[in-house]
Scaffold this motif. Structure first.
Motif, PDB file in Angstrom:
ATOM      1  N   ILE A 155      -5.230  59.228  -2.094  1.00 44.38           N
ATOM      2  CA  ILE A 155      -4.945  58.338  -0.968  1.00 44.38           C
ATOM      3  C   ILE A 155      -4.739  56.940  -1.507  1.00 44.38           C
ATOM      4  O   ILE A 155      -5.684  56.264  -1.927  1.00 44.38           O
ATOM      5  CB  ILE A 155      -6.085  58.357   0.067  1.00 44.38           C
ATOM      6  CG1 ILE A 155      -6.409  59.800   0.477  1.00 44.38           C
ATOM      7  CG2 ILE A 155      -5.701  57.533   1.292  1.00 44.38           C
ATOM      8  CD1 ILE A 155      -7.623  59.932   1.362  1.00 44.38           C
ATOM      9  N   THR A 189       0.080  58.899   0.579  1.00 39.25           N
ATOM     10  CA  THR A 189      -0.888  59.884   0.090  1.00 39.25           C
ATOM     11  C   THR A 189      -0.126  60.982  -0.626  1.00 39.25           C
ATOM     12  O   THR A 189       0.920  61.436  -0.163  1.00 39.25           O
ATOM     13  CB  THR A 189      -1.695  60.474   1.253  1.00 39.25           C
ATOM     14  OG1 THR A 189      -2.648  59.508   1.705  1.00 39.25           O
ATOM     15  CG2 THR A 189      -2.452  61.728   0.838  1.00 39.25           C
ATOM     16  N   THR A 226      -9.403  58.038  -4.453  1.00 41.82           N
ATOM     17  CA  THR A 226      -8.792  56.804  -3.996  1.00 41.82           C
ATOM     18  C   THR A 226      -9.356  55.663  -4.824  1.00 41.82           C
ATOM     19  O   THR A 226     -10.192  55.877  -5.709  1.00 41.82           O
ATOM     20  CB  THR A 226      -9.057  56.592  -2.494  1.00 41.82           C
ATOM     21  OG1 THR A 226      -8.256  55.508  -1.988  1.00 41.82           O
ATOM     22  CG2 THR A 226     -10.532  56.304  -2.211  1.00 41.82           C
TER      23      THR A 226
END
Length: 412
Positions: free
Chosen positions: A95, A100, A155
């Protein structure tokens, strides 16, 4: 991978032996059982027991076509073991700020399929709600006839992998987000959550440069600037689950003038932070402001650099110099065997990595060989590999437990 029960001591030993066998086949396969025993120090019978389990679980398979024939030896010929390339896969979710990446990886960390889902400027809950709704269908589309054994989600920013929580991601406007819980509910899969720099470091240890298993530093330069450290094959996880916040490392220079002090204030309130000086956000904004691109856009800047636009080239080289300075400081402090840089332009063209290396050599007080600094070798697959790495790491560390825990697979 998650489970509701802690493994017993006997299970730990079983998993340790299974891990040793699996990692040896990863490194040396196809390989005979006798050779696995010699490399791991396990008895021949222990290797055979683990091999039976690992074949049953779909991690290994025998290669009868490679068995030695006509050697004059007595007994059943040994069938070499190799990773099974067809039965299992892991899903991954990276992400980022602009998009994404959803991917499917095999047991060697190779990307089988991937799809990018643009965010169109959405952050916070507005980003997460549609992604959670769409994710099960995306995974089903990607997996084909393979069994998906887990989902990795990575992330930037501060991530607590034990709790499965994104503690802080400033560009996405996330605070204390229970990402693992949300993804498990959406997909029914076991989920591993981590920071993307740590995930890439783990992938390098498993599948990459041999020096990574001794010691390495990873620097990720994107919209978020992150770093990770590993020693003796173990990725460092500092309290509270933050390897370090390298985005706030004080540096001199900006992408518009690498010899000037930054006048732009970081969200932390200070001037001169690396994330302000060298992030994708700063670079793309500068390219638009100076007319190299029509807007702050990655694809436009890449195109401008490739066609030889002098302004675009200068900005990218300026960032390379700033990154080289930061890496020299890191290398002087940690003195690792390997430094890996994940940055768009170093991946696209070795000439940009040469600029980073030149600045690195100039600034390092230890005068380390700049050859220890390499660009992340996976090119366009880098985000997909990062996404799947947490699940693959757990799979190689505790293979039996990972594949026999509750909800351990999503089958066709």
């Amino acid at each position: 991978m998650t489970t509701s029960t802690a493994p017993r001591a006997g299970d730990d030993r079983r998993d340790a032996n299974a891990s040793a066998v699996l990692r040896t086949v990863l490194d040396h396969g196809p390989i005979a059982r006798s050779r696995v025993a010699a490399l791991t120090g396990l008895s021949a019978s222990a290797v055979s027991r683990q091999a039976v389990d690992l074949v049953r679980l779909g991690l290994l398979h025998e290669r009868p076509e490679l068995a030695a024939a006509g050697t004059g030896t007595l007994g059943r010929p040994q069938l070499p073991l190799d990773l099974d390339p067809d039965r299992l896969a892991v899903a991954g979710l990276h992400i980022g700020l602009p998009f994404t990446t959803v991917a499917l990886l095999d047991l060697r960390g190779r990307v089988l399929r991937r799809k990018e889902v643009p965010h169109r400027g959405r952050t916070g809950p507005d980003l997460l709600r549609p992604l959670l709704a769409r994710l099960p269908r995306l995974i089903d589309t990607l997996r084909g006839d393979r069994t998906v054994v887990g989902l990795g989600a990575v992330t930037g920013g501060s991530v607590d992998p034990a709790a499965g929580v994104v503690v802080r991601h400033d560009p996405l406007r996330w605070r204390d987000l229970p990402l693992r819980e949300l993804l498990t509910a959406a997909t029914g899969l076991p989920v591993q959550v981590d920071n993307h720099a740590r995930a890439l470091t783990l992938a390098e240890i498993l599948f990459g440069h041999p020096a990574a298993r001794r010691s390495m530093v990873q620097l990720f330069v994107g919209h978020v600037v992150d770093a990770a450290l590993a020693v003796a094959g173990t990725v460092h996880l500092g309290p509270p689950s933050a390897t370090g916040d390298l985005g706030h490392l004080p540096v001199s220079g900006t992408v518009t003038d690498p010899d000037a002090d930054s006048r732009e204030r970081c969200h932390c309130g200070r001037l001169g932070c690396l994330s302000v000086a060298a992030s994708d956000t700063a670079l793309f904004a500068a390219a638009a402001a100076e007319g190299a691109t029509a807007g702050p856009d990655r694809a436009q800047l890449i195109a401008a650099v490739r066609r030889g636009d002098p302004t675009a080239g200068r900005l990218v080289r300026n960032r390379a110099r700033i990154v080289g300075r930061a890496l020299a400081l890191l290398a002087d402090v940690v003195n690792p065997d390997l430094v890996v840089l994940t940055e768009t332009f170093a991946l696209l063209d070795p000439a940009h990595l040469d600029v980073v290396r030149a600045e690195f050599a100039l600034r390092s007080h230890l005068h380390r060989d700049a050859g220890l600094l390499i660009a992340q070798p996976r090119g366009r697959d880098v985000l997909a590999v990062a996404a799947g790495a947490p699940v693959l790491g757990e799979l190689y560390a505790r293979p039996v437990h990972a594949l026999t825990a509750p909800r351990a697979a999503h089958r066709p």
